[in-house]
Design an enzyme around this catalytic site. Structure first.
Site, PDB file in Angstrom:
ATOM      1  CB  SER A 132      -2.566   1.862 -15.451  1.00  0.00           C
ATOM      2  OG  SER A 132      -1.804   1.278 -13.553  1.00  0.00           O
ATOM      3  CE1 TYR A 145      -7.855   2.124 -14.523  1.00  0.00           C
ATOM      4  CE2 TYR A 145      -6.108   0.823 -12.934  1.00  0.00           C
ATOM      5  CZ  TYR A 145      -6.877   1.645 -14.369  1.00  0.00           C
ATOM      6  OH  TYR A 145      -5.817   3.104 -14.156  1.00  0.00           O
TER       7      TYR A 145
HETATM    8  N1  LIG Z   1      -4.760   9.164 -12.467  1.00  0.00           N
HETATM    9  C1  LIG Z   1      -3.875   7.624 -11.936  1.00  0.00           C
HETATM   10  O1  LIG Z   1      -3.866   7.908 -10.527  1.00  0.00           O
HETATM   11  C2  LIG Z   1      -4.246   6.889 -12.680  1.00  0.00           C
HETATM   12  C3  LIG Z   1      -2.405   5.922 -12.674  1.00  0.00           C
HETATM   13  C4  LIG Z   1      -2.001   4.458 -13.359  1.00  0.00           C
HETATM   14  C5  LIG Z   1      -3.509   4.995 -15.314  1.00  0.00           C
HETATM   15  N2  LIG Z   1      -4.042   6.160 -14.868  1.00  0.00           N
HETATM   16  C6  LIG Z   1      -4.570   5.837 -16.455  1.00  0.00           C
HETATM   17  O2  LIG Z   1      -3.991   7.196 -16.730  1.00  0.00           O
HETATM   18  C7  LIG Z   1      -5.586   7.668 -17.709  1.00  0.00           C
HETATM   19  C8  LIG Z   1      -6.641   9.076 -17.298  1.00  0.00           C
HETATM   20  O3  LIG Z   1      -6.483   9.373 -15.961  1.00  0.00           O
HETATM   21  P1  LIG Z   1      -6.865  10.257 -15.084  1.00  0.00           P
HETATM   22  O4  LIG Z   1      -6.376   9.685 -14.008  1.00  0.00           O
HETATM   23  O5  LIG Z   1      -6.423  12.087 -15.585  1.00  0.00           O
HETATM   24  O6  LIG Z   1      -8.567  10.104 -14.954  1.00  0.00           O
HETATM   25  P2  LIG Z   1      -9.491  11.194 -15.010  1.00  0.00           P
HETATM   26  O7  LIG Z   1      -9.111  12.734 -13.567  1.00  0.00           O
HETATM   27  O8  LIG Z   1     -10.721  10.216 -14.157  1.00  0.00           O
HETATM   28  O9  LIG Z   1     -10.670  11.496 -16.085  1.00  0.00           O
HETATM   29  C9  LIG Z   1     -11.035  10.670 -16.696  1.00  0.00           C
HETATM   30  C10 LIG Z   1     -10.618  11.322 -18.528  1.00  0.00           C
HETATM   31  O10 LIG Z   1     -11.157  10.234 -19.088  1.00  0.00           O
HETATM   32  C11 LIG Z   1     -12.624  10.998 -19.113  1.00  0.00           C
HETATM   33  N3  LIG Z   1     -13.343  10.212 -19.698  1.00  0.00           N
HETATM   34  C12 LIG Z   1     -14.284   8.752 -18.924  1.00  0.00           C
HETATM   35  N4  LIG Z   1     -14.779   8.469 -19.296  1.00  0.00           N
HETATM   36  C13 LIG Z   1     -15.103   8.485 -20.582  1.00  0.00           C
HETATM   37  C14 LIG Z   1     -16.164   8.130 -21.941  1.00  0.00           C
HETATM   38  N5  LIG Z   1     -16.479   6.952 -21.525  1.00  0.00           N
HETATM   39  N6  LIG Z   1     -15.768   9.040 -22.900  1.00  0.00           N
HETATM   40  C15 LIG Z   1     -15.038   9.558 -22.990  1.00  0.00           C
HETATM   41  N7  LIG Z   1     -14.408   9.762 -22.049  1.00  0.00           N
HETATM   42  C16 LIG Z   1     -14.269   9.306 -21.082  1.00  0.00           C
HETATM   43  C17 LIG Z   1     -12.826  12.030 -18.624  1.00  0.00           C
HETATM   44  O11 LIG Z   1     -14.221  12.945 -19.365  1.00  0.00           O
HETATM   45  P3  LIG Z   1     -15.336  13.001 -18.868  1.00  0.00           P
HETATM   46  O12 LIG Z   1     -16.065  12.026 -17.610  1.00  0.00           O
HETATM   47  O13 LIG Z   1     -15.513  14.569 -19.185  1.00  0.00           O
HETATM   48  O14 LIG Z   1     -16.178  12.108 -19.926  1.00  0.00           O
HETATM   49  C18 LIG Z   1     -12.017  12.482 -18.134  1.00  0.00           C
HETATM   50  O15 LIG Z   1     -11.694  13.659 -19.125  1.00  0.00           O
HETATM   51  C19 LIG Z   1      -6.947   6.540 -17.589  1.00  0.00           C
HETATM   52  O16 LIG Z   1      -6.227   5.631 -18.854  1.00  0.00           O
HETATM   53  C20 LIG Z   1      -6.302   5.858 -16.794  1.00  0.00           C
HETATM   54  O17 LIG Z   1      -6.458   4.874 -16.277  1.00  0.00           O
HETATM   55  C21 LIG Z   1      -4.424   6.761 -14.156  1.00  0.00           C
END
Ligand SMILES: NC(=O)c1ccc[n+]([C@@H]2O[C@H](COP(=O)([O-])OP(=O)(O)OC[C@H]3O[C@@H](n4cnc5c(N)ncnc54)[C@H](OP(=O)(O)O)[C@@H]3O)[C@@H](O)[C@H]2O)c1
Length: 246
Positions: A132, A145
Site C-alpha cells: 500500500s 495496517y
Molecule cells: N482498496 C484499497 O483502497 C487498497 C489500497 C491499498 C492497498 N490495498 C491492499 O490491496 C489488497 C486487496 O485489497 P482490496 O481492497 O481488494 O480488499 P477487499 O475488497 O476487502 O478484498 C480482500 C480479499 O481478501 C480476502 N480475505 C480477507 N481475509 C482473508 C483471510 N483471512 N483469508 C483469506 N482471504 C482473505 C477476501 O475474501 P474472503 O472474505 O472471501 O476471504 C477478499 O477476496 C489488500 O492487501 C489491501 O491491503 C487496498
C-alpha cells in the site's frame, strides 16, 4: 508449451478478483484463494475451464499451510500475495485480537506463501506482494495496517535483490485508494485524482510485471507524489497531515 499458472490470494473480490480476471484473460491458468467459497465458485465459473479455487483462511496456520502445500505440490509461475485486511480506529480502542489477525494475514501469510513459492521458483517466475502507499506513511487510526504494509514493502524490496541472480522477479505493489466492492470510495472521501479503479491498478501492475525492472511499483502519478511527500516531509508534519486522511 504448458500454460503459465498463477495463484492469487484474496481473489473472491476487489483487487484480487481483478488480478484473477486479467491474468486469465492473458492466458494464465488461475488458482483463486479466499474464504468465501460461493464467490470463488462464481469467479472460476466466469473464468472458464481449467481454473480452480481453494478455500482457505490465511489468517490461520491451517489455511496458510494448506496454500503452502498447494504451492509445493503444484508450482505456479506467478504468486500474487494480495489478501489483506485493515481495521480503523485508535490503537487502544480496537481489540488486540483484530490487530493480531491483521498481522497474521498481512504479514505472516505473505511470508509463508512467499517462502513456499520461492523455494521452488524457476528463472522467469514472479512474485507480487500487494502492499500500500501507506507503507511509506505511518497513519494514525490505521497504525497496525500501515505498519504491516511497511513490512510487506521492505520484505519485497529485499527479496527483489536476493532473487535477481536467480532470474525471479519480486514486486512490492503499492496501491493508493482503490475503489472496490468493500472499499466504495467517493469524492467525499478523497479527490477523484487519488482514487483508482482496480482495473487501472492491475493494468499498471501487469505492465510493470512485463518490464520486470522496479522492486516497488506505486500506481499512478498522484500516488507517486503522495509517497514522495510522505518520505521527505518532517515526520511531525507528515503525521499531522496523515491523521486527517480518510
Ligand atoms: N482498496 C484499497 O483502497 C487498497 C489500497 C491499498 C492497498 N490495498 C491492499 O490491496 C489488497 C486487496 O485489497 P482490496 O481492497 O481488494 O480488499 P477487499 O475488497 O476487502 O478484498 C480482500 C480479499 O481478501 C480476502 N480475505 C480477507 N481475509 C482473508 C483471510 N483471512 N483469508 C483469506 N482471504 C482473505 C477476501 O475474501 P474472503 O472474505 O472471501 O476471504 C477478499 O477476496 C489488500 O492487501 C489491501 O491491503 C487496498
Amino acid at each position: 508449451m504448458r500454460a503459465l499458472r498463477a495463484l492469487v490470494t484474496g481473489a473472491s473480490t476487489g483487487i484480487g478478483r481483478t488480478f484473477a480476471r486479467e491474468l486469465a484473460a492473458t492466458g494464465y491458468v488461475v488458482t483463486a484463494v479466499a474464504r468465501s467459497e460461493d464467490r470463488l465458485r462464481t469467479l472460476v465459473d466466469e473464468l472458464g475451464s481449467g481454473h480452480r479455487y481453494l478455500v482457505a483462511d490465511l489468517a490461520t496456520a491451517d489455511g496458510q499451510g494448506l496454500v503452502a502445500d498447494e504451492l509445493a505440490r503444484h508450482p505456479v509461475d506467478l504468486l500474487v500475495n494480495n489478501a489483506g485486511t485493515a481495521h480503523h480506529g485508535p490503537f487502544t480502542e480496537t481489540p488486540a485480537q483484530d490487530a493480531l489477525t491483521a498481522i497474521r494475514l498481512n504479514c505472516e501469510a505473505v511470508v509463508t506463501l512467499a517462502h513456499a513459492f520461492l523455494a521452488q521458483a524457476r528463472p522467469g517466475d514472479a512474485l507480487i506482494n500487494v502492499s500500500s502507499t501507506l507503507a511509506y506513511a505511518p497513519t494514525p487510526g490505521l497504525a497496525v495496517y500501515s505498519a504491516s504494509k511497511s513490512f510487506v514493502t521492505s520484505l519485497s524490496e529485499a527479496l527483489w535483490h536476493e532473487q535477481r541472480p536467480y532470474g525471479v522477479y519480486v514486486m512490492g505493489l503499492c496501491p493508493g485508494m482503490t475503489a472496490t466492492d468493500s472499499h466504495s470510495l467517493s469524492h467525499e472521501d478523497a479527490p477523484a485524482a487519488l482514487i483508482q479503479t482496480p482495473e487501472a491498478l492491475v493494468a499498471a501492475a501487469l505492465r510493470a510485471l512485463d518490464r520486470r525492472a522496479r522492486p516497488t511499483v506505486v500506481s499512478g502519478t498522484a500516488n507517486s507524489v503522495f509517497t514522495f511527500a510522505a518520505r521527505v516531509l518532517p515526520r511531525r508534519t507528515a503525521l499531522a497531515l496523515l491523521s486527517r486522511t480518510p
